[in-house]
Design a protein around this motif. Structure first.
Motif, PDB file in Angstrom:
ATOM      1  N   LEU A 159     -24.809  31.210 -71.037  1.00  0.00           N
ATOM      2  CA  LEU A 159     -26.208  30.798 -70.883  1.00  0.00           C
ATOM      3  C   LEU A 159     -26.535  30.672 -69.400  1.00  0.00           C
ATOM      4  O   LEU A 159     -25.714  30.185 -68.612  1.00  0.00           O
ATOM      5  N   LYS A 160     -27.732  31.138 -69.022  1.00  0.00           N
ATOM      6  CA  LYS A 160     -28.222  31.038 -67.661  1.00  0.00           C
ATOM      7  C   LYS A 160     -29.571  30.337 -67.650  1.00  0.00           C
ATOM      8  O   LYS A 160     -30.351  30.453 -68.597  1.00  0.00           O
ATOM      9  N   VAL A 161     -29.837  29.619 -66.562  1.00  0.00           N
ATOM     10  CA  VAL A 161     -31.138  29.000 -66.343  1.00  0.00           C
ATOM     11  C   VAL A 161     -31.689  29.540 -65.035  1.00  0.00           C
ATOM     12  O   VAL A 161     -31.046  29.417 -63.985  1.00  0.00           O
ATOM     13  N   ASN A 162     -32.828  30.189 -65.104  1.00  0.00           N
ATOM     14  CA  ASN A 162     -33.439  30.830 -63.932  1.00  0.00           C
ATOM     15  C   ASN A 162     -32.466  31.777 -63.244  1.00  0.00           C
ATOM     16  O   ASN A 162     -32.415  31.865 -62.017  1.00  0.00           O
ATOM     17  N   GLY A 163     -31.672  32.483 -64.039  1.00  0.00           N
ATOM     18  CA  GLY A 163     -30.746  33.481 -63.523  1.00  0.00           C
ATOM     19  C   GLY A 163     -29.414  32.939 -63.044  1.00  0.00           C
ATOM     20  O   GLY A 163     -28.528  33.716 -62.677  1.00  0.00           O
ATOM     21  N   VAL A 164     -29.249  31.633 -63.047  1.00  0.00           N
ATOM     22  CA  VAL A 164     -28.002  31.010 -62.585  1.00  0.00           C
ATOM     23  C   VAL A 164     -27.157  30.633 -63.810  1.00  0.00           C
ATOM     24  O   VAL A 164     -27.618  29.879 -64.679  1.00  0.00           O
ATOM     25  N   ILE A 197     -25.175  27.269 -89.924  1.00  0.00           N
ATOM     26  CA  ILE A 197     -24.197  26.429 -89.227  1.00  0.00           C
ATOM     27  C   ILE A 197     -24.227  26.785 -87.751  1.00  0.00           C
ATOM     28  O   ILE A 197     -23.957  27.930 -87.371  1.00  0.00           O
ATOM     29  N   PHE A 198     -24.582  25.816 -86.900  1.00  0.00           N
ATOM     30  CA  PHE A 198     -24.435  25.948 -85.453  1.00  0.00           C
ATOM     31  C   PHE A 198     -23.005  25.491 -85.127  1.00  0.00           C
ATOM     32  O   PHE A 198     -22.624  24.367 -85.455  1.00  0.00           O
ATOM     33  N   THR A 199     -22.214  26.349 -84.472  1.00  0.00           N
ATOM     34  CA  THR A 199     -20.762  26.151 -84.442  1.00  0.00           C
ATOM     35  C   THR A 199     -20.215  25.513 -83.170  1.00  0.00           C
ATOM     36  O   THR A 199     -19.005  25.513 -82.975  1.00  0.00           O
ATOM     37  N   GLY A 200     -21.053  24.925 -82.325  1.00  0.00           N
ATOM     38  CA  GLY A 200     -20.556  24.228 -81.153  1.00  0.00           C
ATOM     39  C   GLY A 200     -20.746  25.029 -79.881  1.00  0.00           C
ATOM     40  O   GLY A 200     -21.015  26.235 -79.904  1.00  0.00           O
ATOM     41  N   THR A 201     -20.595  24.344 -78.743  1.00  0.00           N
ATOM     42  CA  THR A 201     -20.938  24.934 -77.444  1.00  0.00           C
ATOM     43  C   THR A 201     -19.798  24.784 -76.451  1.00  0.00           C
ATOM     44  O   THR A 201     -19.046  23.803 -76.500  1.00  0.00           O
ATOM     45  N   PRO A 202     -19.640  25.756 -75.532  1.00  0.00           N
ATOM     46  CA  PRO A 202     -18.656  25.604 -74.448  1.00  0.00           C
ATOM     47  C   PRO A 202     -19.174  24.662 -73.361  1.00  0.00           C
ATOM     48  O   PRO A 202     -20.309  24.174 -73.429  1.00  0.00           O
ATOM     49  N   ALA A 203     -18.349  24.421 -72.356  1.00  0.00           N
ATOM     50  CA  ALA A 203     -18.707  23.505 -71.262  1.00  0.00           C
ATOM     51  C   ALA A 203     -19.866  24.061 -70.442  1.00  0.00           C
ATOM     52  O   ALA A 203     -20.195  25.238 -70.515  1.00  0.00           O
ATOM     53  N   GLY A 204     -20.472  23.167 -69.674  1.00  0.00           N
ATOM     54  CA  GLY A 204     -21.534  23.557 -68.761  1.00  0.00           C
ATOM     55  C   GLY A 204     -22.915  23.129 -69.192  1.00  0.00           C
ATOM     56  O   GLY A 204     -23.909  23.539 -68.590  1.00  0.00           O
ATOM     57  N   VAL A 205     -23.008  22.295 -70.239  1.00  0.00           N
ATOM     58  CA  VAL A 205     -24.318  21.828 -70.686  1.00  0.00           C
ATOM     59  C   VAL A 205     -25.011  21.100 -69.541  1.00  0.00           C
ATOM     60  O   VAL A 205     -24.367  20.470 -68.700  1.00  0.00           O
ATOM     61  N   GLN A 209     -35.843  21.818 -67.179  1.00  0.00           N
ATOM     62  CA  GLN A 209     -37.127  21.323 -66.687  1.00  0.00           C
ATOM     63  C   GLN A 209     -38.233  22.257 -67.164  1.00  0.00           C
ATOM     64  O   GLN A 209     -37.987  23.426 -67.471  1.00  0.00           O
ATOM     65  N   VAL A 210     -39.446  21.728 -67.218  1.00  0.00           N
ATOM     66  CA  VAL A 210     -40.587  22.562 -67.569  1.00  0.00           C
ATOM     67  C   VAL A 210     -40.682  23.724 -66.588  1.00  0.00           C
ATOM     68  O   VAL A 210     -40.570  23.547 -65.373  1.00  0.00           O
ATOM     69  N   GLY A 211     -40.841  24.919 -67.101  1.00  0.00           N
ATOM     70  CA  GLY A 211     -40.921  26.118 -66.279  1.00  0.00           C
ATOM     71  C   GLY A 211     -39.626  26.891 -66.201  1.00  0.00           C
ATOM     72  O   GLY A 211     -39.619  28.050 -65.767  1.00  0.00           O
ATOM     73  N   ASP A 212     -38.502  26.291 -66.617  1.00  0.00           N
ATOM     74  CA  ASP A 212     -37.216  26.999 -66.581  1.00  0.00           C
ATOM     75  C   ASP A 212     -37.228  28.175 -67.557  1.00  0.00           C
ATOM     76  O   ASP A 212     -37.736  28.072 -68.679  1.00  0.00           O
ATOM     77  N   VAL A 213     -36.630  29.282 -67.105  1.00  0.00           N
ATOM     78  CA  VAL A 213     -36.419  30.444 -67.957  1.00  0.00           C
ATOM     79  C   VAL A 213     -34.959  30.435 -68.389  1.00  0.00           C
ATOM     80  O   VAL A 213     -34.049  30.470 -67.556  1.00  0.00           O
ATOM     81  N   VAL A 214     -34.750  30.373 -69.695  1.00  0.00           N
ATOM     82  CA  VAL A 214     -33.411  30.228 -70.257  1.00  0.00           C
ATOM     83  C   VAL A 214     -33.013  31.537 -70.937  1.00  0.00           C
ATOM     84  O   VAL A 214     -33.732  32.038 -71.806  1.00  0.00           O
ATOM     85  N   THR A 215     -31.895  32.098 -70.509  1.00  0.00           N
ATOM     86  CA  THR A 215     -31.354  33.290 -71.156  1.00  0.00           C
ATOM     87  C   THR A 215     -29.952  32.963 -71.650  1.00  0.00           C
ATOM     88  O   THR A 215     -29.218  32.190 -71.032  1.00  0.00           O
ATOM     89  N   GLY A 216     -29.585  33.564 -72.769  1.00  0.00           N
ATOM     90  CA  GLY A 216     -28.258  33.304 -73.308  1.00  0.00           C
ATOM     91  C   GLY A 216     -27.870  34.400 -74.278  1.00  0.00           C
ATOM     92  O   GLY A 216     -28.713  35.184 -74.733  1.00  0.00           O
ATOM     93  N   GLY A 217     -26.585  34.455 -74.592  1.00  0.00           N
ATOM     94  CA  GLY A 217     -26.156  35.468 -75.540  1.00  0.00           C
ATOM     95  C   GLY A 217     -24.683  35.388 -75.856  1.00  0.00           C
ATOM     96  O   GLY A 217     -23.931  34.590 -75.288  1.00  0.00           O
ATOM     97  N   ILE A 218     -24.291  36.225 -76.785  1.00  0.00           N
ATOM     98  CA  ILE A 218     -22.895  36.434 -77.146  1.00  0.00           C
ATOM     99  C   ILE A 218     -22.658  37.928 -77.077  1.00  0.00           C
ATOM    100  O   ILE A 218     -23.375  38.714 -77.719  1.00  0.00           O
ATOM    101  N   ASP A 219     -21.684  38.334 -76.282  1.00  0.00           N
ATOM    102  CA  ASP A 219     -21.416  39.750 -76.102  1.00  0.00           C
ATOM    103  C   ASP A 219     -21.159  40.426 -77.444  1.00  0.00           C
ATOM    104  O   ASP A 219     -20.383  39.931 -78.262  1.00  0.00           O
ATOM    105  N   GLY A 220     -21.833  41.548 -77.666  1.00  0.00           N
ATOM    106  CA  GLY A 220     -21.665  42.295 -78.906  1.00  0.00           C
ATOM    107  C   GLY A 220     -22.499  41.803 -80.066  1.00  0.00           C
ATOM    108  O   GLY A 220     -22.442  42.378 -81.147  1.00  0.00           O
ATOM    109  N   LEU A 221     -23.275  40.736 -79.867  1.00  0.00           N
ATOM    110  CA  LEU A 221     -24.086  40.182 -80.950  1.00  0.00           C
ATOM    111  C   LEU A 221     -25.577  40.218 -80.583  1.00  0.00           C
ATOM    112  O   LEU A 221     -26.286  41.114 -81.005  1.00  0.00           O
ATOM    113  N   SER A 222     -26.046  39.261 -79.794  1.00  0.00           N
ATOM    114  CA  SER A 222     -27.465  39.169 -79.457  1.00  0.00           C
ATOM    115  C   SER A 222     -27.650  38.409 -78.154  1.00  0.00           C
ATOM    116  O   SER A 222     -26.731  37.712 -77.688  1.00  0.00           O
ATOM    117  N   GLU A 223     -28.845  38.528 -77.598  1.00  0.00           N
ATOM    118  CA  GLU A 223     -29.260  37.746 -76.433  1.00  0.00           C
ATOM    119  C   GLU A 223     -30.678  37.219 -76.665  1.00  0.00           C
ATOM    120  O   GLU A 223     -31.424  37.763 -77.474  1.00  0.00           O
TER     121      GLU A 223
END
Length: 229
Positions: A159-164, A197-205, A209-223
């Motif tokens: 997962l990335k927030v504003n590209g980071v 079933i949401f199966t849990g999250t890795p570290a880095g939570v 903030q309002v205005g943040d662009v959130v991108t995320g994905g799982i390789d080979g599945l979806s983004e």
């Protein structure tokens, strides 16, 4: 048969990738601390103790696109990227070796969390419902059927927030893999077609903030990409 005294609510649902069909959502189970690095991040021992669960309302799951509203009552909204499992066949006391036959498909979701409310609930020994079950707290990609994606057991989840980049792990690092999670839930309740079933999250939570662009994905599945509005 009696008439309803008010109009029945629409059935919550998720899109199915590449089609006009939709998957009806019955219940939403979420696994807590299913990656060892996240368990440590939250101050807990990552040994393979029995998993624990919380739930979200079915209509908290929305499309992970466009604008997702920053919720009320919090100043510390956190992101948690997760593999989402869609159940397509009923079952109770399911054995791990049979569990994957109950899966209809997979998606990528975000378990959004009002972390300050959760922290207060933990401190006071109260339930997490207000921290986890608010409106739009489960944005998710369209579901991909098992026939197209198989059963993802490894691959980067990020997962990335504003590209980071903030979160990165691998599905292979789950303490309780999908088959074991399904088997464990089915010991307590009857799983039914339409359950997610949401199966849990890795570290880095971390905070959004309002205005943040959130991108995320799982390789080979979806983004996904959405904006905190």
């Amino acid at each position: 048969m009696s008439d309803f005294v008010i109009a029945p609510v629409a059935t919550p649902s998720l899109a199915v990738e590449g089609t006009s069909s939709r998957f009806p959502i019955r219940r939403v189970f979420c696994v807590g601390r299913n990656y060892s690095d996240h368990a440590r991040e939250m101050g807990h021992d990552p040994e393979r103790e029995p998993p624990f669960f919380f739930m979200k309302p079915a209509d908290a799951v929305v499309a992970a696109e466009g604008n997702i509203t920053y919720p009320t009552l919090t100043e510390d909204l956190h992101h948690e990227i997760e593999l989402v499992v869609a159940i397509g066949k009923d079952g109770v006391d399911i054995q791990p070796e049979d569990a994957l036959s109950h899966v209809w498909g997979y998606a990528v979701g975000a378990d959004l969390t009002r972390r300050d409310i959760q922290a207060q609930a933990k401190k006071m020994g109260r339930p997490w419902d207000w921290a986890k079950g608010f409106d739009e707290s489960g944005p998710s990609t369209p579901l991909v059927p098992v026939s197209k994606v198989g059963h993802p057991a490894e691959g980067a989840i990020w997962l990335k927030v504003n590209g980071v980049e903030r979160q990165r792990g691998d599905l292979a690092d789950q303490i309780w893999p999908v088959k074991d999670v399904i088997a464990y839930i089915s010991q307590s309740v009857k799983l039914k077609a339409g359950d997610l079933i949401f199966t849990g999250t890795p570290a880095g939570v971390g905070a959004l903030q309002v205005g943040d662009v959130v991108t995320g994905g799982i390789d080979g599945l979806s983004e996904f990409t959405f904006t905190v509005a």
